[in-house]
Design a protein around this motif. Structure first.
Motif, PDB file in Angstrom:
ATOM      1  N   ASP A  66      37.012  40.946  40.135  1.00  0.00           N
ATOM      2  CA  ASP A  66      36.596  42.255  40.664  1.00  0.00           C
ATOM      3  C   ASP A  66      37.479  43.375  40.126  1.00  0.00           C
ATOM      4  OD1 ASP A  66      34.730  40.810  42.030  1.00  0.00           O
ATOM      5  OD2 ASP A  66      35.133  41.718  43.981  1.00  0.00           O
ATOM      6  N   ARG A 108      41.212  42.985  47.726  1.00  0.00           N
ATOM      7  CA  ARG A 108      39.923  43.128  47.028  1.00  0.00           C
ATOM      8  C   ARG A 108      39.120  44.293  47.621  1.00  0.00           C
ATOM      9  NH1 ARG A 108      34.812  41.592  46.578  1.00  0.00           N
ATOM     10  NH2 ARG A 108      34.766  41.012  48.781  1.00  0.00           N
ATOM     11  N   ARG A 156      38.428  35.591  42.344  1.00  0.00           N
ATOM     12  CA  ARG A 156      37.478  36.648  42.648  1.00  0.00           C
ATOM     13  C   ARG A 156      38.157  38.027  42.581  1.00  0.00           C
ATOM     14  NH1 ARG A 156      34.554  37.249  48.333  1.00  0.00           N
ATOM     15  NH2 ARG A 156      32.932  38.740  47.758  1.00  0.00           N
TER      16      ARG A 156
END
Ligand code: GLC
Length: 510
Positions: A87, A34, A83
């Motif tokens: 993202d 990420r 997540r």
């Protein structure tokens, strides 16, 4: 109608164990990926494919799945994965997962149940057979690795053998059992509902087996011929998987790992546009030597064999199963020329994380080898900066660093606009802004000098000429146009002079 995104995309494969660690255990994790999404956006790729991050005893580093619908704690949590997807999507990146349908881990509850007794309701979810009359395995198949082992393991408690094309800890699922099909379709729905953009299908060619399980001559490294050549039932299953996937909005994509040594039959897995959207042509993709005749043949063969309506090519030079092409081809100059080739061919290119840094395989001392298939070298951690820990929290990740990590890391190469990293970025951005490079036709030049491959990419708007010199000598070749990209970053924006430099590749705008 505009092309689906996966026809014009460049996909970036991440081997999560080796991308970036954030929690200090020496193994990369979802949070590490990420945090580096902006690197991928800067680079200019369109999609990421993550090698498996699901619950696993890690005997095959995640390709032995014990729960298809949960994240292994080594990598994070399901919330971390959600997540990461969100993202990535927020940055316009698609996300592909690695789905392993041919086999599970021996620790998967399905197999634990299956092995419990001969009358288990899940017995038939896997291939259980009585021993041969001499007490040995039911047929002569060998597993892919470790080299030389039988593809059958005897379960002493129930007195039967089970089939595994890979490790004994990776029992093959029986896709002829409709309950297996249902359970695996549920897995696909689970992730499609969580907005994943598609799947790379592990061992896609191998899920159907000849029901007679006949003896067969080993084809390569002992992989049984029957297991690596298409069975009609494999195509039936792929069609059902395709129907399921196409039922979701947004052009979700299926890219199959098709690994066929002699038949090169990856072109048969598109069906009539009702099986795979994309298929890797392995091992040809990763085994074609850096020689002009070999590449010329391959480009011509792909064009000749792939149905222009139902099939679309993929191109790949490196992955987590094979030595990196920088190591195979032998020099950075050749790796740079290979980048020009990879990103100007007609089809969807797949990059393997680290090739944009020109990484070589790591040297793995015998006491640090961890892969039963001897593939550790190409799985070395990515060096992000010049510090002693290269951007990781600890100096000593699960595998040694690749060579020269103090100089060959993302931070250093970013600061040098003549680096291979910037070459990849220029190629990706040129490709992205050119309809001819993304979807145009490819015409190979005839009568090129020895050691040179040349082709045009063209559509109604534009024409490009690509010249690749596979030799380390200057070669004269007549062509015209402005040098938009040179693999060695020399002479860009100048007229082509009629000479291709040693190990040089050029992209000319006509
Ligand atoms: C595929 C994967 C490889 C894995 C094998 C068994 O070939 O790419 O890494 O070991 O399947 O799942």
């Amino acid at each position: 109608m505009s092309a689906p995104w996966w026809k014009t995309a460049v996909v970036y494969q991440i081997y999560p164990r080796s991308f970036l660690d954030t929690d200090g255990d020496g193994v990369g994790d979802l949070e590490g990926i990420r945090r580096r999404l902006d690197h991928l956006v800067w680079l200019g790729v369109d999609a990421v494919w993550l090698s498996p991050v699901f619950r696993s005893p890690m005997k095959d580093h995640g390709y032995d799945v014990a729960d298809y619908c949960d994240v292994d704690p080594l990598f994070g949590t399901l919330a971390d994965l959600d997540r990461l997807i969100a993202d990535a999507h927020a940055r316009g990146l698609k996300v592909l997962f690695d789905w392993v349908p041919n086999h599970t881990s021996d620790q998967h509850p399905w197999f634990v149940e299956s092995r419990r007794s001969r009358t288990s309701p899940k017995r038939d979810w896997y291939y259980w057979r009585d021993p041969a009359p001499d007490g040995g395995p039911p047929n002569d198949w060998k597993a892919a690795f470790p080299a030389g082992i039988d593809a059958w393991t005897l379960d002493a408690a129930t007195g039967q053998y089970y089939l595994h094309q890979f490790l004994p800890e990776q029992p093959d699922l029986n896709w002829d059992n409709p309950d297996v099909v249902r359970a695996m379709h549920d897995v696909l729905r689970f992730w499609l509902d969580r907005s994943v953009d598609g799947f790379r299908i592990d061992v896609a060619h191998g899920i159907g087996k000849d029901p007679a399980l006949p003896n067969e001559k080993p084809e390569w490294r002992g992989i049984p011929h029957v297991a690596v050549n298409e069975q009609p039932s494999t195509h039936v299953q792929l069609r059902a998987i395709r129907r399921l996937t196409d039922g979701y909005p947004g052009d979700r994509v299926l890219v199959g790992e098709i690994f066929q040594l002699f038949t090169h039959a990856h072109d048969r897995y598109f069906g009539e546009n009702d099986e795979l959207h994309l298929a890797f042509d392995l091992p040809a993709s990763v085994a074609t030597p850096w020689e002009a005749p070999a590449w010329r043949d391959r480009i011509a063969r792909v064009a000749a064999r792939l149905d222009p309506i139902h099939a679309w090519p993929t191109w790949v030079l490196s992955n987590h199963d094979t030595p990196r092409h920088r190591s195979r081809f032998g020099s950075e100059a050749k790796a740079r020329a290979a980048a020009v080739l990879l990103l100007t061919l007609r089809g969807t290119p797949f990059l393997y994380a680290g090739e944009e840094l020109g990484l070589e395989d790591a040297e793995i001392p015998p006491d640090r080898r961890v892969d039963p298939g001897h593939r550790d070298g190409c799985r070395a951690p990515i060096p992000w900066d010049s510090s002693s820990t290269h951007g990781w929290p600890t100096p000593d990740p699960w595998l040694p660093w690749p060579p020269q990590a103090e100089a060959r890391n993302a931070e250093r190469l970013l600061a040098d606009d003549t680096s291979i990293l910037h070459l990849y970025r220029r190629l990706l951005s040129t490709r992205r802004s050119s309809s001819a490079l993304r979807t145009g036709a490819l015409t190979l030049h005839d009568d090129t000098p020895d050691g040179v491959v040349a082709y045009d990419r063209h559509d109604q708007q534009e024409r490009w000429t690509i010249l690749i010199n596979f030799t380390s000598q200057l070669v004269a070749y007549a062509a015209s146009g402005t040098i938009t990209i040179a693999s060695d970053a020399e002479g860009e924006r100048q007229r082509y002079s009629g000479v291709i430099g040693p190990d040089q590749a050029l992209l000319l705008r006509r």
